[in-house]
Design an enzyme around this catalytic site. Structure first.
Site, PDB file in Angstrom:
ATOM      1  N   ARG A   1       0.937  -1.067   0.114  1.00  0.00           N
ATOM      2  CA  ARG A   1      -0.033  -0.033   0.006  1.00  0.00           C
ATOM      3  C   ARG A   1       0.639   1.120   0.132  1.00  0.00           C
ATOM      4  O   ARG A   1       1.246   2.048   1.095  1.00  0.00           O
ATOM      5  CB  ARG A   1      -1.218  -0.018   1.412  1.00  0.00           C
ATOM      6  CG  ARG A   1      -2.112  -1.130   1.180  1.00  0.00           C
ATOM      7  CD  ARG A   1      -3.153  -0.969   2.391  1.00  0.00           C
ATOM      8  NE  ARG A   1      -2.680  -1.343   4.048  1.00  0.00           N
ATOM      9  CZ  ARG A   1      -3.456  -1.037   4.418  1.00  0.00           C
ATOM     10  NH1 ARG A   1      -4.945  -0.381   4.151  1.00  0.00           N
ATOM     11  NH2 ARG A   1      -3.233  -1.031   5.518  1.00  0.00           N
TER      12      ARG A   1
ATOM     13  N   ASN B   1       6.076  -6.312   4.041  1.00  0.00           N
ATOM     14  CA  ASN B   1       6.048  -7.477   4.895  1.00  0.00           C
ATOM     15  C   ASN B   1       5.608  -8.036   3.733  1.00  0.00           C
ATOM     16  O   ASN B   1       4.639  -9.464   3.841  1.00  0.00           O
ATOM     17  CB  ASN B   1       4.374  -7.545   5.403  1.00  0.00           C
ATOM     18  CG  ASN B   1       4.727  -8.429   6.537  1.00  0.00           C
ATOM     19  OD1 ASN B   1       6.174  -8.796   7.413  1.00  0.00           O
ATOM     20  ND2 ASN B   1       3.242  -8.984   7.648  1.00  0.00           N
TER      21      ASN B   1
ATOM     22  N   ASN C   1       5.632 -12.957   4.797  1.00  0.00           N
ATOM     23  CA  ASN C   1       5.140 -12.449   4.674  1.00  0.00           C
ATOM     24  C   ASN C   1       4.766 -12.505   6.567  1.00  0.00           C
ATOM     25  O   ASN C   1       3.385 -14.105   6.863  1.00  0.00           O
ATOM     26  CB  ASN C   1       3.318 -12.725   4.005  1.00  0.00           C
ATOM     27  CG  ASN C   1       2.263 -11.401   4.508  1.00  0.00           C
ATOM     28  OD1 ASN C   1       2.130 -10.647   5.385  1.00  0.00           O
ATOM     29  ND2 ASN C   1       1.297 -11.767   4.093  1.00  0.00           N
TER      30      ASN C   1
ATOM     31  N   ARG D   1       5.837  -7.636  13.327  1.00  0.00           N
ATOM     32  CA  ARG D   1       5.965  -6.075  13.519  1.00  0.00           C
ATOM     33  C   ARG D   1       6.842  -5.998  14.686  1.00  0.00           C
ATOM     34  O   ARG D   1       7.251  -5.062  14.991  1.00  0.00           O
ATOM     35  CB  ARG D   1       4.066  -5.841  13.677  1.00  0.00           C
ATOM     36  CG  ARG D   1       4.173  -4.891  14.499  1.00  0.00           C
ATOM     37  CD  ARG D   1       2.961  -4.407  15.412  1.00  0.00           C
ATOM     38  NE  ARG D   1       2.079  -4.919  14.180  1.00  0.00           N
ATOM     39  CZ  ARG D   1       1.209  -3.776  13.732  1.00  0.00           C
ATOM     40  NH1 ARG D   1       1.605  -2.468  14.242  1.00  0.00           N
ATOM     41  NH2 ARG D   1       0.115  -4.237  13.104  1.00  0.00           N
TER      42      ARG D   1
ATOM     43  N   ASP E   1       0.129   0.836   8.718  1.00  0.00           N
ATOM     44  CA  ASP E   1       0.483   1.930   7.950  1.00  0.00           C
ATOM     45  C   ASP E   1      -0.948   3.588   7.867  1.00  0.00           C
ATOM     46  O   ASP E   1      -0.836   4.078   6.829  1.00  0.00           O
ATOM     47  CB  ASP E   1       0.713   1.691   6.493  1.00  0.00           C
ATOM     48  CG  ASP E   1      -0.094   0.313   5.689  1.00  0.00           C
ATOM     49  OD1 ASP E   1      -1.198   0.302   6.493  1.00  0.00           O
ATOM     50  OD2 ASP E   1      -0.040   0.283   4.986  1.00  0.00           O
TER      51      ASP E   1
ATOM     52  N   GLU F   1      -1.513 -10.932  16.787  1.00  0.00           N
ATOM     53  CA  GLU F   1      -0.556 -10.607  17.013  1.00  0.00           C
ATOM     54  C   GLU F   1       0.474  -9.001  18.510  1.00  0.00           C
ATOM     55  O   GLU F   1       0.449  -9.499  19.580  1.00  0.00           O
ATOM     56  CB  GLU F   1       0.780 -10.259  16.164  1.00  0.00           C
ATOM     57  CG  GLU F   1       0.721  -8.515  15.423  1.00  0.00           C
ATOM     58  CD  GLU F   1      -0.559  -7.855  14.813  1.00  0.00           C
ATOM     59  OE1 GLU F   1      -0.568  -6.916  14.193  1.00  0.00           O
ATOM     60  OE2 GLU F   1      -1.389  -9.030  14.517  1.00  0.00           O
ATOM     61  N   ASP F   2      -1.603  -8.451  17.842  1.00  0.00           N
ATOM     62  CA  ASP F   2      -1.542  -7.949  19.173  1.00  0.00           C
ATOM     63  C   ASP F   2      -2.095  -7.815  20.147  1.00  0.00           C
ATOM     64  O   ASP F   2      -1.321  -8.010  21.861  1.00  0.00           O
ATOM     65  CB  ASP F   2      -2.574  -6.533  18.360  1.00  0.00           C
ATOM     66  CG  ASP F   2      -3.866  -7.038  17.407  1.00  0.00           C
ATOM     67  OD1 ASP F   2      -3.256  -8.350  18.059  1.00  0.00           O
ATOM     68  OD2 ASP F   2      -4.258  -6.363  17.670  1.00  0.00           O
TER      69      ASP F   2
END
Length: 925
Positions: free
Chosen positions: A678, A703, A729, A734, A751, A838-839
């Site tokens: 992006r 990624n 990927n 992160r 992003d 992942e967060d």
């Protein structure tokens, strides 16, 4: 007066309109003495004005007439006006109702006079009207033009005011930056402490390694580290190195442990480079062969004898100055020899090895207390302790669910783990013991009267593993001397056997769960496998010598273009993307100091490293767990790096924006942006970071497996921007501990996230006061599903939260090392499986390590990206996967580590009325 009346009639007749006539009449009728002012006269055309003045002058001549004459004149005027009006408004001759009347001389005279001047006066009035209209039109055009000019001038003035404000703010930026740079330069000139680097591997000079005579047995039995160890071979500023002798072949658990030691990060191939030499003793005759080893050097100094022989009694052996590591001792030298568990049975090789351990909750399990075993001697049953134990069973059997068995059947003994003349025999098999411990709140352990007790130690470790808190009766000697066993076991003298029930019943649930959680952590960190136990054994030896652990390696940075910088087109940031609110100085990159506490980790931080963080085997470049300096230290000799607000005097907005303040020296943060194909969205996000105060660097994690477009165009910021090419990927990228991240603070961004400069700077300031926690913007909540008795992911607006989305948050770089290298691999695998969570995983990790919730700042709840074509959260399966992640992570940790919080951080003067001459800390926060 009659002339004056004639003037009024004349003007009324020749006025261009009724409005004009009224105006003229009013103007002249208001003059009391019959005069006309110059202003009034100036309103008339010249010809009319002359005639009016003549009439008025003649009227003034009649001012001396008598009253009777004036009355007669007035009556005559009324008659004349009546005739005039009848004539003027009477129907024309063509009207059928008109009748012919004899003509009046006065009326004829008036008619003739009116007709003679009508055209002339009408023409003059029309001319006046046209002139006035023309002038009015001209004036309207001039007024409109003047209005436009005024509007343009106002807009230009406002624009210049904005530009002046921006230039003033920019000048303030530059002024603050210059002041900070000058201060930093001055500090560097006067800095007292040297720059510290990570420890290096130093070569040991073999010339100093001389052969010494063997000490006597009496001297050997009183060995301590001071008396029998050669510190010259282990410099403090070098890495701890060991050599594992491979001439002896071991079997079973000993062989597994030896192989783990050989694979350790401390192991070297050449004994000449080693600080210590480890020699396994696995057979009865191996002890006699020690003196023949090349590295023995006569007295065996700096040697570790790993005793795993079937006959482990080395009391009669001549060991010189070597220290012994064993599970059984004839003579144990405190603070020198080391106790280990029986490694032959500690790590089973069955398929159930990787079985997920039971949950730590509920605190109270089915059984209150469990013990099963047979006394070591038949005569033991006659002693007072055994009788007191029987009394405990009989007194509490009816009031509490306990399972205490003091005998074993023959079948159980066949599966016995250990049964000798000193230890209580373990009746059940390892699987049977595990089942009992999983359903027990406490596990009773009876330690024998010797230093070591193989069976009792095995019971303790199994209790830690399966969550049954060990209640140890006796005087145990545990392995790994720097582990605080009182944080996970209840230790009582045997004489207090009758008080055991009262003690365990009085312990509250929170304390019980803390015992259990600490025990699970110790098991997983130091005993779960031969590899972790081997490292823990060597770390114990290293900590004795005060040598720092081996530095943890950072992840190498891989450029997206492999050095081809011309692949990126850098352009200036548009002015519309620049913010000029003064929220801090814009400085050059200033990296955080690393490896500054190498020696402190083995002294000041020794306890916390072994018992709180449980990271004794790793030396990290930076750590969030730093001691706080007293507030006066930064003014009395420890000023380096500190930026107190107002020089220490404090202040409001202006002074606040010029300095970081707080309790720590100045520092910056690194923005890490995760992106996937992006480019336009990424470019806008980067542009918004330009001139952001305290920003050190921007690291973009590319990624995607594909390279960007041929002409990747990105904004050129005031700090370096680097792009890392990920191997694959994965959202785990992160949290890579990249070596290009040179600050302790990490600002993790998606992003598509939009944050103002003041929001970011405020979040950074809050993080500096809570370095061990996640500080960020959008929050989420772990909701309890009472129907299914499980956890769910909740993104609704709630008054409690337990997670901060890492797409817009600050955290310490230390956690990237733990996430990548130490966290359970199954969690990272689940993140890759779902391409999600992942967060959540990072929030679980930080909460697990700190036992604290995150901190939310400002009112931000979510972010909307209008330019983003697709977002992962828009997928229907997004929330379903996050529910599953919550439930899986809880099972891996054995409990739910997330804690709730009910507050949000805003700046101190937010919504506070302050004097006009003061400024708030932030305008909007």
């Amino acid at each position: 007066m009659q002339h004056y009346a004639l003037v009024l009639a004349f003007l009324s007749c020749h006025a261009p309109s009724m409005v004009d006539r009224n105006v003229f009449q009013n103007r002249f009728c208001l003059v009391a003495d019959g005069s006309v002012s110059s202003m009034d006269a100036g309103l008339l055309p010249p010809t009319i004005r002359q005639r009016v003045m003549k009439i008025i002058k003649s009227d003034r001549l009649t001012m001396h007439l008598t009253r009777g004459e004036k009355i007669m004149g007035g009556l005559l005027l009324v008659v004349l006006l009546t005739v005039f009006l009848v004539y003027y408004y009477a129907p024309s001759e063509s009207s059928p109702h008109r009748t012919s009347t004899p003509s009046d001389p006065v009326e004829d005279a008036l008619s003739r006079t009116d007709c003679l001047n009508a055209l002339e006066h009408n023409h003059e009035l029309l001319t006046i009207k046209k002139s006035v209209l023309k002038q009015l039109a001209t004036l309207e055009c001039k007024v409109a033009a003047a209005s436009r000019n005024a509007t343009e001038l106002v807009m230009k003035a406002e624009e210049w005011a904005v530009r002046i404000n921006k230039l003033t703010a920019k000048a303030e930026f530059l002024r603050s930056s210059i002041i900070h740079l000058e201060l930093a330069q001055t500090e560097l000139k006067t800095k007292q402490s040297p720059k510290v680097l990570k420890p290096l591997r130093l070569e040991v000079d073999e010339s100093g390694w001389v052969e010494l005579p063997v000490p006597s047995k009496e001297q050997s039995e009183v060995c301590t580290m001071e008396r029998c160890f050669d510190y010259s071979r282990c410099p403090l500023n070098s890495e701890f190195k060991v050599y594992v002798d491979s001439t002896v072949r071991c079997r079973d658990g000993a062989a597994v442990l030896v192989e783990a030691l050989k694979a350790s990060r401390y192991a070297v191939e050449d004994f000449r480079q080693a600080c210590m030499n480890i020699v396994p003793v696995c057979h009865k005759g191996d002890v006699e062969n020690l003196s023949s080893l090349e590295h023995w050097k006569g007295d065996g100094r700096n040697h570790v004898i790993l005793n795993a022989a079937s006959d482990r009694n080395t009391s009669n052996a001549v060991l010189g100055r070597a220290l012994v590591v064993s599970d059984t001792f004839g003579v144990f030298r405190h603070a020198f020899d080391m106790v280990i568990p029986d490694v032959a049975n500690l790590w089973p090789t069955s398929s159930g090895k990787d079985k997920m351990l039971p949950m730590l909750a509920p605190a109270r399990r089915k059984l209150l207390l469990y013990f099963e075993g047979r006394p070591p001697k038949n005569t033991y049953k006659e002693g007072p302790f055994f009788k007191a134990l029987q009394a405990l069973i009989s007194e509490t059997s009816d009031i509490s669910p306990m399972d205490i068995t003091l005998s074993c059947t023959q079948n159980n003994l066949e599966n016995s783990y250990s049964c000798d003349s000193y230890s209580w025999c373990l009746c059940s098999s390892s699987d049977g013991l595990a089942q009992k411990l999983e359903m027990s709140t406490y596990a009773l352990i009876i330690w024998n009267d010797n230093v070591t007790d193989v069976t009792a130690l095995y019971r303790v470790l199994m209790g830690l593993k399966y969550g049954a808190v060990p209640v140890v009766l006796g005087a145990p000697t545990f392995p790994l001397e720097f582990v605080d066993w009182s944080r996970m076991t209840i230790q009582l003298p045997k004489a207090r056997i009758s008080e055991v029930y009262g003690v365990i019943r009085a312990i509250r649930d929170e304390d019980l769960l803390q015992y259990r959680r600490q025990g699970r952590g110790v098991w997983e960190t130091y005993f779960a496998s031969p590899e972790v136990f081997g490292d823990a054994l060597l770390d114990t030896l290293r900590t004795r010598l005060n040598i720092p652990a081996m530095a943890v390696a950072s992840a190498p940075f891989v450029s997206l273009f492999a050095g081809m910088e011309d692949e990126v087109v850098w352009h200036d940031v548009p002015k519309s993307e620049v913010e000029f609110e003064n929220v801090g100085p814009v400085e050059g990159p200033y990296p955080s100091d690393t490896f500054q506490r190498n020696f402190s980790t083995t002294t000041l931080d020794r306890y916390s490293e072994w018992n709180v963080q449980m990271e004794a085997g790793a030396l990290y470049p930076v750590s969030p767990f730093l001691p706080d300096m007293p507030s006066d230290a930064k003014f009395r000799g420890s000023e380096f790096g500190f930026r107190p607000i107002g020089g220490g005097a404090g202040g409001s907005g202006k002074e606040f924006s010029e300095a970081l303040g707080g309790n720590y020296p100045r520092e910056q943060f690194t923005a890490v942006i995760l992106t996937y194909e992006r480019e336009a969205v990424l470019s806008k996000s980067l542009a918004r970071l330009n001139n952001l105060p305290y920003l050190n660097k921007v690291v973009v994690i590319w990624n995607s497996p594909e390279k960007p477009s041929e002409l990747l165009t990105l904004p050129k910021l005031h700090v370096p921007t680097v792009i890392h090419k990920a191997e694959r990927n994965s959202l785990n990228n992160r949290f890579l501990p990249l070596d290009v991240i040179e600050t302790e603070a990490v600002l993790s961004l998606d992003d598509d996230v939009f944050l103002r400069h003041d929001e970011i700077v405020f979040g950074f300031r809050v993080w500096r006061e809570n370095r061990e926690r996640i500080v960020g913007f959008p929050t989420r909540y772990n909701a309890w599903d009472s129907e299914h008795r499980s956890w769910l992911y909740n993104s609704n607006h709630t008054c409690e939260y337990s997670m901060i989305l890492t797409g817009a948050s600050f955290f310490h770089k230390y956690y990237t090392y733990i996430y990548t290298n130490k966290m359970q691999p199954s969690i990272r695998a689940k993140v890759d499986e779902f391409m999600n969570c992942e967060d959540i995983a990072m929030n679980f990790l930080v909460a697990h390590l700190t036992k604290k919730p995150p901190i939310k700042v400002t009112s931000r709840w979510t972010f909307q990206c209008a330019d983003c074509p697709v977002s992962l959260w828009e997928d229907e399966s997004h929330f379903t996967e996050r529910h599953q992640c919550m439930q899986f992570f809880e099972k891996v940790y054995g409990y739910m580590p997330l804690l709730n919080s009910q507050f949000r951080a805003d700046s101190v003067l937010f919504k506070t009325r302050i004097p006009m001459d003061k400024q708030k800390c932030f305008k909007l926060i």
